[in-house]
Enzyme design. Sequence first.
Site, mmCIF file in Angstrom:
data_model
loop_
_atom_site.group_PDB
_atom_site.id
_atom_site.type_symbol
_atom_site.label_atom_id
_atom_site.label_comp_id
_atom_site.label_asym_id
_atom_site.label_seq_id
_atom_site.Cartn_x
_atom_site.Cartn_y
_atom_site.Cartn_z
ATOM 1 N N GLY A 275 32.667 -57.038 -51.615
ATOM 2 C CA GLY A 275 32.419 -57.745 -50.360
ATOM 3 C C GLY A 275 33.311 -58.939 -50.112
ATOM 4 N N SER A 276 34.493 -58.968 -50.758
ATOM 5 C CA SER A 276 35.365 -60.128 -50.497
ATOM 6 C C SER A 276 35.849 -60.116 -49.045
ATOM 7 C CB SER A 276 36.536 -60.197 -51.486
ATOM 8 O OG SER A 276 37.453 -59.165 -51.274
ATOM 9 N N ASN A 277 36.035 -58.936 -48.464
ATOM 10 C CA ASN A 277 36.389 -58.881 -47.036
ATOM 11 C C ASN A 277 35.221 -59.350 -46.170
ATOM 12 O OD1 ASN A 277 39.145 -57.688 -46.202
ATOM 13 N ND2 ASN A 277 38.557 -56.450 -47.979
ATOM 14 N N ILE B 220 30.729 -41.665 -42.446
ATOM 15 C CA ILE B 220 29.784 -42.053 -41.382
ATOM 16 C C ILE B 220 29.241 -40.792 -40.701
ATOM 17 C CG2 ILE B 220 29.537 -43.321 -39.198
ATOM 18 C CD1 ILE B 220 29.979 -45.145 -41.615
ATOM 19 N N ASN C 93 37.412 -49.100 -39.521
ATOM 20 C CA ASN C 93 37.475 -49.119 -40.988
ATOM 21 C C ASN C 93 38.783 -49.765 -41.412
ATOM 22 O OD1 ASN C 93 36.862 -48.331 -43.747
ATOM 23 N ND2 ASN C 93 38.376 -46.697 -43.509
ATOM 24 N N HIS D 184 41.530 -49.435 -44.524
ATOM 25 C CA HIS D 184 41.924 -48.607 -45.672
ATOM 26 C C HIS D 184 43.073 -49.306 -46.399
ATOM 27 C CE1 HIS D 184 42.079 -44.964 -47.998
ATOM 28 N NE2 HIS D 184 43.396 -45.052 -47.968
#
Length: 190
Positions: A14-16, A90, A104, A106
Site C-alpha cells: 500500500g505504499s501507493n 475485476i 490500474n 502496472h
Amino acid sequence: MNTKRIVLFASGSGSNVENIVNYFNDETHITVTAVFTNKRDAKVIDRCNRLNISALFFNKHAFINSDCVLEMVKALKPDLIVLAGFLWKIPENLINAFPNSIINIHPALLPKYGGKGMYGMRVHQAVKDNHEIETGITIHYVNSNYDEGAIIHQAKTIVTKEDSPESIAEKVHQLEYEHFPKVIEQLLKG
Ligand code: GAR
C-alpha cells in the site's frame, strides 16, 4: 464545485495508497473515501489505520459470486476507482457499473510484461532476465482482461546491467509516486 471521490483497491504493502492519500490531503475538492482490500493481513490496512482512512476487507465470494462489493462501492458514489497494487481480476458487474471509471497501475511498459501472473517482483525479475535497457509504469483503464484496457499514461526509467530486480522495483516505485496521483488528479479535473 462538488468534491470528487476516489475509492482505492489494494492487495499488499500500500505504499501507493499512502502516497495518493497524502497527495490529496491538501486538495479540498478531491478526497480518498475508502480503501478496499482482499488481504486480511495486508500492510495497507496498517497504513489506513495510521492515515485515518476507512479500510474494508472482502473475500472472493463477496467479490466474484455476489453483488456485495459492488453494492458497497456504489454506496460510496466514487468518481474514480483506482487499483493501486490490486491483484485480482475485476469482475464484470463492477466493470459494467463503472464504465471508464476504473484505472490500474502496472509496473512495466505494457503491452510488455502484462497479463495473468505478472505482478510486483515477478515483473521486475522478468525485465532483468530479458536484459531490458528500460522499463517503466503504465496507467490504464481496466477492462475484463488483465492489463489490456486503453493506456492513459506511461513513464520510463533506464535499466542498467548493475540493476537487480529490487533496484528496478525501487526505480519503478519512484515513477509511480511521481506520476500516479497527478494522472488521477487530471482525470478527475478533466
Ligand atoms: C506497484 O508497483 C504496482 O504497480 C504493482 O504492485 C505494486 C504495489 O506496490 N501492481 C501490479 O503488479 C498489478 N499487476 P504498493 O503496494 O507498495 O503500492
